[in-house]
Scaffold this motif. Structure first.
Motif, PDB file in Angstrom:
ATOM      1  N   GLU A  11       0.827  -1.212   0.000  1.00 24.59           N
ATOM      2  CA  GLU A  11       0.000   0.000   0.000  1.00 24.59           C
ATOM      3  C   GLU A  11       0.862   1.262   0.000  1.00 24.59           C
ATOM      4  O   GLU A  11       0.487   2.268  -0.615  1.00 24.59           O
ATOM      5  CB  GLU A  11      -0.933  -0.003   1.198  1.00 24.59           C
ATOM      6  CG  GLU A  11      -2.033  -1.024   1.075  1.00 24.59           C
ATOM      7  CD  GLU A  11      -2.911  -1.146   2.307  1.00 24.59           C
ATOM      8  OE1 GLU A  11      -4.030  -1.660   2.165  1.00 24.59           O
ATOM      9  OE2 GLU A  11      -2.477  -0.742   3.406  1.00 24.59           O
ATOM     10  N   LEU A  14       2.113   1.478  -3.651  1.00 24.60           N
ATOM     11  CA  LEU A  14       1.015   1.662  -4.607  1.00 24.60           C
ATOM     12  C   LEU A  14      -0.162   2.267  -3.834  1.00 24.60           C
ATOM     13  O   LEU A  14      -1.098   1.561  -3.446  1.00 24.60           O
ATOM     14  CB  LEU A  14       0.615   0.316  -5.232  1.00 24.60           C
ATOM     15  CG  LEU A  14       1.685  -0.407  -6.041  1.00 24.60           C
ATOM     16  CD1 LEU A  14       1.275  -1.842  -6.328  1.00 24.60           C
ATOM     17  CD2 LEU A  14       1.977   0.350  -7.329  1.00 24.60           C
ATOM     18  N   PRO A  15      -0.107   3.569  -3.576  1.00 17.34           N
ATOM     19  CA  PRO A  15      -1.041   4.207  -2.637  1.00 17.34           C
ATOM     20  C   PRO A  15      -2.529   4.024  -2.925  1.00 17.34           C
ATOM     21  O   PRO A  15      -3.324   4.025  -1.997  1.00 17.34           O
ATOM     22  CB  PRO A  15      -0.660   5.687  -2.714  1.00 17.34           C
ATOM     23  CG  PRO A  15       0.740   5.699  -3.191  1.00 17.34           C
ATOM     24  CD  PRO A  15       0.878   4.513  -4.089  1.00 17.34           C
ATOM     25  N   ASP A  16      -2.920   3.852  -4.187  1.00 18.98           N
ATOM     26  CA  ASP A  16      -4.351   3.713  -4.466  1.00 18.98           C
ATOM     27  C   ASP A  16      -4.795   2.248  -4.542  1.00 18.98           C
ATOM     28  O   ASP A  16      -5.925   1.965  -4.901  1.00 18.98           O
ATOM     29  CB  ASP A  16      -4.730   4.453  -5.744  1.00 18.98           C
ATOM     30  CG  ASP A  16      -4.216   3.770  -7.005  1.00 18.98           C
ATOM     31  OD1 ASP A  16      -3.192   3.056  -6.922  1.00 18.98           O
ATOM     32  OD2 ASP A  16      -4.845   3.933  -8.065  1.00 18.98           O
ATOM     33  N   ALA A  17      -3.926   1.326  -4.176  1.00 17.09           N
ATOM     34  CA  ALA A  17      -4.226  -0.101  -4.279  1.00 17.09           C
ATOM     35  C   ALA A  17      -5.114  -0.582  -3.138  1.00 17.09           C
ATOM     36  O   ALA A  17      -5.024  -0.103  -2.021  1.00 17.09           O
ATOM     37  CB  ALA A  17      -2.932  -0.909  -4.294  1.00 17.09           C
ATOM     38  N   ARG A  18      -5.958  -1.552  -3.487  1.00 11.60           N
ATOM     39  CA  ARG A  18      -6.692  -2.319  -2.484  1.00 11.60           C
ATOM     40  C   ARG A  18      -5.952  -3.645  -2.361  1.00 11.60           C
ATOM     41  O   ARG A  18      -5.784  -4.358  -3.350  1.00 11.60           O
ATOM     42  CB  ARG A  18      -8.138  -2.555  -2.924  1.00 11.60           C
ATOM     43  CG  ARG A  18      -8.973  -1.295  -2.894  1.00 11.60           C
ATOM     44  CD  ARG A  18     -10.466  -1.575  -3.048  1.00 11.60           C
ATOM     45  NE  ARG A  18     -10.803  -2.728  -3.851  1.00 11.60           N
ATOM     46  CZ  ARG A  18     -11.311  -2.683  -5.085  1.00 11.60           C
ATOM     47  NH1 ARG A  18     -11.523  -1.530  -5.666  1.00 11.60           N
ATOM     48  NH2 ARG A  18     -11.600  -3.798  -5.739  1.00 11.60           N
ATOM     49  N   CYS A  35      -5.422  -2.255  -8.440  1.00  3.28           N
ATOM     50  CA  CYS A  35      -4.831  -0.915  -8.482  1.00  3.28           C
ATOM     51  C   CYS A  35      -5.072  -0.263  -9.838  1.00  3.28           C
ATOM     52  O   CYS A  35      -4.875  -0.897 -10.880  1.00  3.28           O
ATOM     53  CB  CYS A  35      -3.325  -1.054  -8.212  1.00  3.28           C
ATOM     54  SG  CYS A  35      -2.444   0.504  -8.138  1.00  3.28           S
ATOM     55  N   SER A  36      -5.472   0.991  -9.839  1.00  7.74           N
ATOM     56  CA  SER A  36      -5.716   1.702 -11.099  1.00  7.74           C
ATOM     57  C   SER A  36      -4.427   1.869 -11.909  1.00  7.74           C
ATOM     58  O   SER A  36      -4.473   1.969 -13.131  1.00  7.74           O
ATOM     59  CB  SER A  36      -6.360   3.063 -10.832  1.00  7.74           C
ATOM     60  OG  SER A  36      -5.495   3.872 -10.059  1.00  7.74           O
ATOM     61  N   ALA A  37      -3.276   1.870 -11.253  1.00  6.09           N
ATOM     62  CA  ALA A  37      -1.991   2.001 -11.957  1.00  6.09           C
ATOM     63  C   ALA A  37      -1.709   0.796 -12.848  1.00  6.09           C
ATOM     64  O   ALA A  37      -0.845   0.864 -13.727  1.00  6.09           O
ATOM     65  CB  ALA A  37      -0.856   2.187 -10.955  1.00  6.09           C
ATOM     66  N   GLN A  72      -8.380  -1.603 -11.272  1.00  5.60           N
ATOM     67  CA  GLN A  72      -9.710  -1.326 -10.736  1.00  5.60           C
ATOM     68  C   GLN A  72     -10.498  -0.506 -11.708  1.00  5.60           C
ATOM     69  O   GLN A  72     -10.055   0.056 -12.608  1.00  5.60           O
ATOM     70  CB  GLN A  72      -9.665  -0.655  -9.385  1.00  5.60           C
ATOM     71  CG  GLN A  72      -8.828   0.578  -9.250  1.00  5.60           C
ATOM     72  CD  GLN A  72      -8.800   1.062  -7.807  1.00  5.60           C
ATOM     73  OE1 GLN A  72      -8.872   0.279  -6.876  1.00  5.60           O
ATOM     74  NE2 GLN A  72      -8.680   2.325  -7.606  1.00  5.60           N
TER      75      GLN A  72
END
Length: 72
Positions: A11, A14-18, A35-37, A72
Protein backbone atom coordinates in the motif's frame (compact mmCIF):
# COMPACT_ATOMS: atom_id res chain seq x y z
CA UNK A 1 7.32 -10.96 8.28
CA UNK A 2 3.56 -10.80 8.76
CA UNK A 3 0.79 -10.45 6.23
CA UNK A 4 -0.02 -7.06 7.78
CA UNK A 5 3.54 -5.85 7.14
CA UNK A 6 3.39 -7.04 3.53
CA UNK A 7 0.03 -5.31 3.04
CA UNK A 8 1.45 -2.06 4.45
CA UNK A 9 4.52 -2.21 2.18
CA UNK A 10 2.44 -2.78 -0.95
CA UNK A 11 0.00 0.00 0.00
CA UNK A 12 2.90 2.39 0.66
CA UNK A 13 4.36 1.67 -2.77
CA UNK A 14 1.01 1.66 -4.61
CA UNK A 15 -1.04 4.21 -2.64
CA UNK A 16 -4.35 3.71 -4.47
CA UNK A 17 -4.23 -0.10 -4.28
CA UNK A 18 -6.69 -2.32 -2.48
CA UNK A 19 -4.60 -5.12 -0.98
CA UNK A 20 -5.52 -8.38 0.70
CA UNK A 21 -2.76 -10.70 1.93
CA UNK A 22 -3.22 -14.29 3.08
CA UNK A 23 -0.74 -16.61 4.81
CA UNK A 24 -0.05 -17.47 8.40
CA UNK A 25 3.27 -19.35 8.40
CA UNK A 26 5.46 -16.23 8.17
CA UNK A 27 7.13 -17.20 4.86
CA UNK A 28 4.53 -18.20 2.27
CA UNK A 29 1.95 -15.61 1.28
CA UNK A 30 -0.73 -14.90 -1.28
CA UNK A 31 -1.72 -11.35 -2.19
CA UNK A 32 -4.56 -9.90 -4.20
CA UNK A 33 -3.80 -6.39 -5.42
CA UNK A 34 -6.29 -4.20 -7.27
CA UNK A 35 -4.83 -0.92 -8.48
CA UNK A 36 -5.72 1.70 -11.10
CA UNK A 37 -1.99 2.00 -11.96
CA UNK A 38 -2.24 -1.49 -13.49
CA UNK A 39 -4.63 -0.31 -16.23
CA UNK A 40 -3.36 -1.24 -19.67
CA UNK A 41 -0.28 -3.01 -18.30
CA UNK A 42 0.47 -6.67 -18.92
CA UNK A 43 0.30 -9.07 -15.99
CA UNK A 44 4.09 -9.38 -15.80
CA UNK A 45 4.47 -5.62 -15.43
CA UNK A 46 1.76 -5.54 -12.76
CA UNK A 47 3.59 -8.22 -10.78
CA UNK A 48 6.91 -6.39 -11.12
CA UNK A 49 5.27 -3.25 -9.76
CA UNK A 50 4.16 -5.19 -6.66
CA UNK A 51 7.55 -6.88 -6.27
CA UNK A 52 9.22 -3.45 -6.39
CA UNK A 53 7.25 -2.41 -3.29
CA UNK A 54 8.75 -5.35 -1.37
CA UNK A 55 12.36 -4.95 -2.51
CA UNK A 56 14.95 -7.29 -1.06
CA UNK A 57 12.46 -8.82 1.36
CA UNK A 58 11.47 -11.20 -1.45
CA UNK A 59 13.57 -14.32 -1.21
CA UNK A 60 14.66 -13.40 2.30
CA UNK A 61 11.88 -12.63 4.74
CA UNK A 62 9.23 -13.61 2.18
CA UNK A 63 10.06 -17.06 0.85
CA UNK A 64 7.13 -17.23 -1.59
CA UNK A 65 4.46 -14.81 -2.75
CA UNK A 66 1.63 -15.79 -5.05
CA UNK A 67 0.07 -12.74 -6.72
CA UNK A 68 -3.30 -11.98 -8.25
CA UNK A 69 -3.38 -8.50 -9.74
CA UNK A 70 -5.90 -6.49 -11.73
CA UNK A 71 -6.79 -2.91 -12.54
CA UNK A 72 -9.71 -1.33 -10.74
Amino acid sequence: MTKEEIKALIEAGLPDARVTVYGDDGQHFEAEVVCSAFAGKPLLVQHRMVYATLGERLGREIHALRLRTRAQ
